[in-house]
Design an enzyme around this catalytic site. Structure first.
Site, PDB file in Angstrom:
ATOM      1  N   LYS A   1       4.734   9.378   8.717  1.00 19.33           N
ATOM      2  CA  LYS A   1       4.609   8.769  10.052  1.00 19.33           C
ATOM      3  C   LYS A   1       5.649   9.290  11.065  1.00 19.33           C
ATOM      4  O   LYS A   1       5.475  10.357  11.622  1.00 19.33           O
ATOM      5  CB  LYS A   1       4.640   7.252   9.927  1.00 19.33           C
ATOM      6  CG  LYS A   1       3.475   6.754   9.022  1.00 19.33           C
ATOM      7  CD  LYS A   1       3.122   5.317   9.182  1.00 19.33           C
ATOM      8  CE  LYS A   1       2.137   4.847   8.127  1.00 19.33           C
ATOM      9  NZ  LYS A   1       0.818   4.565   8.571  1.00 19.33           N
TER      10      LYS A   1
ATOM     11  N   TYR B   1       0.860  -1.190   0.000  1.00 15.77           N
ATOM     12  CA  TYR B   1       0.000   0.000   0.000  1.00 15.77           C
ATOM     13  C   TYR B   1       0.893   1.235   0.000  1.00 15.77           C
ATOM     14  O   TYR B   1       1.852   1.308   0.770  1.00 15.77           O
ATOM     15  CB  TYR B   1      -0.885  -0.001   1.248  1.00 15.77           C
ATOM     16  CG  TYR B   1      -1.771   1.220   1.386  1.00 15.77           C
ATOM     17  CD1 TYR B   1      -2.807   1.470   0.486  1.00 15.77           C
ATOM     18  CD2 TYR B   1      -1.567   2.137   2.418  1.00 15.77           C
ATOM     19  CE1 TYR B   1      -3.624   2.584   0.618  1.00 15.77           C
ATOM     20  CE2 TYR B   1      -2.388   3.260   2.556  1.00 15.77           C
ATOM     21  CZ  TYR B   1      -3.406   3.480   1.657  1.00 15.77           C
ATOM     22  OH  TYR B   1      -4.218   4.590   1.785  1.00 15.77           O
TER      23      TYR B   1
ATOM     24  N   ASP C   1       9.372   2.981  -0.660  1.00 16.89           N
ATOM     25  CA  ASP C   1       8.361   3.656   0.144  1.00 16.89           C
ATOM     26  C   ASP C   1       8.672   3.338   1.610  1.00 16.89           C
ATOM     27  O   ASP C   1       8.354   2.264   2.114  1.00 16.89           O
ATOM     28  CB  ASP C   1       6.961   3.175  -0.252  1.00 16.89           C
ATOM     29  CG  ASP C   1       5.877   3.848   0.589  1.00 16.89           C
ATOM     30  OD1 ASP C   1       6.231   4.589   1.529  1.00 16.89           O
ATOM     31  OD2 ASP C   1       4.686   3.632   0.301  1.00 16.89           O
TER      32      ASP C   1
HETATM   33  N1  PLP Z   1       3.004   4.222   2.189  1.00  8.72           N
HETATM   34  C1  PLP Z   1       2.948   3.291   3.150  1.00  8.72           C
HETATM   35  C2  PLP Z   1       3.971   2.199   3.161  1.00  8.72           C
HETATM   36  C3  PLP Z   1       1.956   3.337   4.125  1.00  8.72           C
HETATM   37  O1  PLP Z   1       1.904   2.398   5.068  1.00  8.72           O
HETATM   38  C4  PLP Z   1       1.015   4.387   4.077  1.00  8.72           C
HETATM   39  C5  PLP Z   1      -0.058   4.480   5.085  1.00  8.72           C
HETATM   40  O2  PLP Z   1      -0.239   3.649   5.928  1.00  8.72           O
HETATM   41  C6  PLP Z   1       1.115   5.333   3.060  1.00  8.72           C
HETATM   42  C7  PLP Z   1       2.121   5.232   2.143  1.00  8.72           C
HETATM   43  C8  PLP Z   1       0.137   6.467   2.993  1.00  8.72           C
HETATM   44  O3  PLP Z   1       0.391   7.341   4.036  1.00  8.72           O
HETATM   45  P1  PLP Z   1      -0.756   8.319   4.576  1.00  8.72           P
HETATM   46  O4  PLP Z   1      -1.767   7.463   5.258  1.00  8.72           O
HETATM   47  O5  PLP Z   1      -0.025   9.252   5.488  1.00  8.72           O
HETATM   48  O6  PLP Z   1      -1.317   9.025   3.371  1.00  8.72           O
END
Ligand code: PLP
Length: 435
Positions: free
Chosen positions: A268, A144, A240
């Site tokens: 985060k 994700y 990511d």
């Molecule tokens: N990338 C990863 C690996 C994530 O776990 C998340 C969210 O949990 C995101 C991107 C998206 O981040 P946000 O919820 O701050 O938009």
């Protein structure tokens, strides 16, 4: 435990907020039942609207590596607030946080702050496309990366390379027509795909530890292989690190695995629990971003002073001696104790970890972690749901979905772990009696 106030809040919320929540996983759809509404966090604990207390392993889905309401972060936010919540002009704290990140992260020479992980990955992909003048991207099934249209693609399953299937209503075929979805941990599939489409692929985006399909750890050589294949075809590799950044190790997955992605995304932990995101990487790529280059990306609240102050306070705190070693050791010991509990009562689940992230896979008699989304899905999600509720009853909060991971924070200490193991033992005994 009783939840009368939570239930009333849920009813009220449902009247004005879709499903009563502002992010779907909070709705408990993954486990059934009604969501619990939280009021307060302190150290390793969360307190709900009915004043029930939980040892929290969700940690706000990853940001709270210091636990809830750490005094250093609260003080930094308080101090920043005195000068206003947003100035809208360039400020020194943005440079400070960027300098620290550039110093710590092996593959980041320049960085741009945004407001969420979603914005970070969406922007990184735009930059990758702008830099390479190519249109296709590769992502992996079960990873994700936020909810930008081009990343909400579906997989046809069974390890088939999939192109252009929308993964959500409202996402057009056009938005995902250039998104290729492959199976995680399958380098041969990447090689085949590159052979076919290599010259049209701008970037591969991957969670270097997949933490949104439960916990899936890359097989030895997988990430190195991806790096080599990307180099061969002139494709940018994007890690990511929204979850792994400052979680897996101080320098994130790129330091942990000693692999340099071309671009990385963060969120985060670097906001200490305030809304933040960032993308960074090689200078020659980042210099394509406006105002220097032709790739447009902007944000009213980007580099917000409160978020920057919170992030700086967290990055200060993680400098203390053996911070990551202790987190990893505590987590490994907890996982070991949990497996003893599972083995003593029916072997219906298996716990495993990497650094301070752990997974509970409700796959009977499993002895090794799942390697991809298909394997993750072969687990018994009903058992996970039962375990989740039995643990809530015992005062331990896991994520309300079998496809999430658990996080250990610096605030989790010996007594919390002991109580957690007792809670699991009680919960599992309770469940075994009902099987
Ligand atoms: N990338 C990863 C690996 C994530 O776990 C998340 C969210 O949990 C995101 C991107 C998206 O981040 P946000 O919820 O701050 O938009």
């Amino acid at each position: 435990m009783l939840y009368p106030k939570s239930h009333l809040l849920y009813e009220r919320a449902c009247k004005v907020i879709p499903g009563g929540v502002n992010s779907p996983v909070r709705s408990f759809n993954g486990v059934g039942g009604k969501p619990v509404f939280m009021v307060r966090g302190e150290g390793a604990y969360l307190f709900d609207a009915d004043n029930n207390q939980y040892i929290d392993y969700v940690c706000s889905w990853g940001p709270l590596i210091l636990g809830h309401a750490p005094s250093v972060v609260i003080a930094a936010i308080d101090e920043a607030t005195q000068n206003g919540t947003s100035l809208g002009w360039a400020t020194e704290r943005e440079i400070e946080l960027a300098e620290r990140m550039v110093k710590i992260l092996p593959a980041v020479e320049k960085i741009r702050f945004v407001n969420s992980g979603t914005e970070a990955t969406m922007s990184a992909l735009r930059v990758a496309r702008g830099y390479t003048n190519r249109e296709k991207i590769v992502k992996f099934s079960g990873c994700y990366h936020g909810h930008a249209d081009s990343l909400l693609s579906a997989s046809a399953g069974s390890g088939v390379a999939t192109l252009g299937i929308p993964g959500s209503a409202g996402v057009t075929i056009g938005a995902v027509k250039d998104t290729i979805t492959l199976a995680y941990n399958d380098l041969d599939q990447v090689e085949d795909t590159f052979r076919q489409y290599g010259e049209t692929i701008a970037a591969v985006i991957i969670e270097p530890i997949a933490a949104n399909m439960g916990l899936v750890i890359p097989l030895p050589g997988y990430l190195q292989g991806l790096r080599q294949l990307c180099d061969h075809y002139g494709i940018l590799l994007i890690f990511d690190e929204v979850i792994t950044g400052f979680r897996l190790a101080k320098g994130g997955a790129q330091a942990y695995f000693n692999i340099k992605p071309d671009l990385s995304t963060f969120g985060k932990i670097i906001g200490g629990g305030l809304p933040v995101g960032a993308y960074g990487g090689r200078s020659d790529i980042l210099d394509k971003v406006a105002p220097l280059g032709p790739v447009y990306q902007a944000g009213t609240l980007s580099g917000n002073p409160l978020a920057m102050a919170a992030g700086i306070a967290v990055l200060d705190a993680i400098e203390q001696k053996d911070f990551y070693e202790n987190l990893a050791k505590n987590t490994a010991e907890l996982v070991n104790d949990l497996n003893n509990v599972f083995q003593a009562s029916g072997n219906f689940a298996y716990a495993y970890n990497i650094a301070s992230i752990f997974g509970i896979w409700c796959k009977p008699y499993a002895k090794t972690p799942p390697r991809n989304y298909e394997e993750v899905r072969s687990a018994n999600s009903k058992w996970y749901a039962n375990l989740f509720f039995a643990l809530l009853e015992q005062g331990v909060a896991l994520a309300p979905s079998a496809f999430e991971v658990a996080f250990v924070s610096f605030a989790h200490q010996t007594q919390h772990f002991k109580n957690t193991v007792i809670a699991f033992a009680n919960a599992v005994t309770d469940l075994s009696n009902h099987v």
